[in-house]
Design an enzyme around this catalytic site. Structure first.
Site, PDB file in Angstrom:
ATOM      1  N   ARG A 181       0.812  -1.172  -0.094  1.00 39.79           N
ATOM      2  CA  ARG A 181       0.054  -0.004   0.148  1.00 39.79           C
ATOM      3  C   ARG A 181       0.868   1.115  -0.023  1.00 39.79           C
ATOM      4  O   ARG A 181       0.561   2.303   0.525  1.00 39.79           O
ATOM      5  CB  ARG A 181      -1.165  -0.006   1.270  1.00 39.79           C
ATOM      6  CG  ARG A 181      -2.024  -1.074   1.197  1.00 39.79           C
ATOM      7  CD  ARG A 181      -2.671  -1.118   0.089  1.00 39.79           C
ATOM      8  NE  ARG A 181      -3.660  -2.314   0.037  1.00 39.79           N
ATOM      9  CZ  ARG A 181      -3.626  -3.405  -0.563  1.00 39.79           C
ATOM     10  NH1 ARG A 181      -2.390  -3.503  -1.296  1.00 39.79           N
ATOM     11  NH2 ARG A 181      -4.260  -4.238  -0.489  1.00 39.79           N
ATOM     12  N   SER A 258     -10.737   1.149   3.509  1.00 43.31           N
ATOM     13  CA  SER A 258     -10.238   0.453   4.790  1.00 43.31           C
ATOM     14  C   SER A 258      -9.457   1.647   5.541  1.00 43.31           C
ATOM     15  O   SER A 258      -8.572   2.443   4.684  1.00 43.31           O
ATOM     16  CB  SER A 258      -9.147  -0.652   4.334  1.00 43.31           C
ATOM     17  OG  SER A 258      -9.901  -1.796   3.842  1.00 43.31           O
ATOM     18  N   GLU A 362      -4.570   4.791   6.352  1.00 43.09           N
ATOM     19  CA  GLU A 362      -4.441   4.658   4.855  1.00 43.09           C
ATOM     20  C   GLU A 362      -4.564   5.750   4.202  1.00 43.09           C
ATOM     21  O   GLU A 362      -3.933   6.001   3.150  1.00 43.09           O
ATOM     22  CB  GLU A 362      -5.201   3.517   4.383  1.00 43.09           C
ATOM     23  CG  GLU A 362      -4.763   3.082   2.962  1.00 43.09           C
ATOM     24  CD  GLU A 362      -5.282   1.693   2.304  1.00 43.09           C
ATOM     25  OE1 GLU A 362      -5.691   1.568   1.226  1.00 43.09           O
ATOM     26  OE2 GLU A 362      -5.439   0.624   3.420  1.00 43.09           O
TER      27      GLU A 362
END
Length: 370
Positions: A181, A258, A362
């Protein structure tokens, strides 16, 4: 990534500066209207519907020393209630070109529309990334991934504007420092993604299925491929069941997806973490996966075992964990950025207190600090 600015730029100054760039400049636009979390205060917005306008606009603002916030799909942003004092450059480029074994999309193209177009054209490869909100240009920044597939596995090249030099060029994946990520693009504002190119499977088959939930839903075995259209349909069903497909009538989808990444624990700390979990939860199997720098644990599992159930903190709260998926922080209709920050801190600190693991957000935060 955290974006901050205390500077408030006069609208007339920006409007005059951008007269010749091709951008459409608007004043006092609520950023809540442009993000999937539906929070965020006002800002000057420069809409760029062509790559030429995007390049010219960013170059002009950089030369004038005006802070810039790049925004396309708005699916990975948590913007302060005070808004943004610089200029929001909205990337509204949408062209998509599909060839026999690849697709080239401009940065502002809707990502799921790109995936759908490739599958409809009888090509495979991107189907596991179906249903992810946001733009094509954001996918390499975050190294977006889902159901066993990551952008880094399929990316051929990225077209970038180098802001310090003003140069535009295509860049190979090896230059982008991909990780879980993340990429070098995520941790720097040096470059602007203008376009992306992805390799496709010309026979219409999916990428080999690696994610257990998905291959079991398709009643097949790990490593097998299925028709891309069949896999896309299954992925969309799974994501919808978790509130991860945008729906304006479903507040569980008023989120940034998320909110926390799955934490990677160094190998030397693995035993310590497992012992902390056992002390609080008992002798259970913890979902974990090998990672280059240690062991990756499931953030959603840790959140639930730390005592944060779906829908936490309750039906009256303006910001809550999704009722379908504990990894998503959601706006129930009237939440502010401050409400979401408070919830994020509560969850993060609770997991750290119980298990000794600090979850990392995130989304990009603008004007707020968790």
């Amino acid at each position: 990534m955290v974006v901050r600015t205390s500077q408030v730029v006069p609208f007339d100054e920006v409007s005059e500066l951008l007269t010749a760039t091709g951008a459409r400049v608007r004043n006092s636009v609520p950023l809540a209207e442009l993000t999937t979390l539906r929070v965020g205060g006002p800002a000057i917005v420069a809409d760029c519907a062509s790559t030429d306008a995007l390049v010219a606009t960013v170059r002009a603002l950089d030369a004038a020393g005006i802070p810039v916030l790049l925004l396309a799909g708005g699916s990975n942003l948590l913007v302060a209630d005070a808004g943004f004092g610089g200029v929001v450059v909205r990337i509204a480029t949408e062209d998509v070109r599909i060839e026999a074994d690849h697709v080239i999309a401009e940065a502002g193209a809707n990502w799921d529309a790109v995936v759908a177009a490739t599958v409809q054209a009888g090509l495979g490869g991107l189907e596991c990334l179906s249903g992810i909100p946001g733009s094509a240009g954001a996918t390499p920044v975050q190294n977006v991934g889902a159901y066993g597939v990551e952008v880094a596995q399929l990316l051929r090249r990225v077209r970038l504007l180098d802001r310090p030099s003003g140069a535009v060029r295509w860049v190979e994946p090896e230059e982008l420092g991909f990780g879980y990520r993340t990429s070098v693009l995520k941790h720097s504002d040096r470059a602007v993604v203008l376009g992306v190119e992805f390799a496709l499977r010309s026979d219409g088959s999916s990428a080999p299925l690696r994610y257990r939930e998905l291959y079991q839903a398709l009643d097949t075995e790990e490593g097998r491929s299925r028709p891309a259209a069949e896999v896309r349909a299954a992925v969309l069903r799974l994501r919808a069941s978790k509130g991860m497909v945008l729906d304006p009538d479903d507040h569980d989808t008023w989120s940034a997806g998320s909110f926390f990444t799955n934490p990677v624990v160094p190998a030397q700390r693995e035993a310590e973490v497992r012992a902390a979990v056992a002390a609080h939860v008992g002798d259970v199997t913890i979902p974990s996966y090998p990672a280059p720098d240690g062991v990756k644990f499931s953030a959603g599992w840790l959140i639930e075992r730390a005592g944060f159930a779906k829908g936490f903190p309750g039906p009256q709260a303006p910001a809550r964990l999704s009722t379908k998926h504990t990894l998503a922080l959601t706006n129930r209709g009237a939440a502010t950025a401050a409400d979401l920050v408070e919830l994020a801190r509560t969850v993060r600190d609770g997991v750290a207190e119980r298990f000794g693991i600090r979850l990392e957000p995130e989304p990009v935060t603008v004007g707020v600090n968790l």
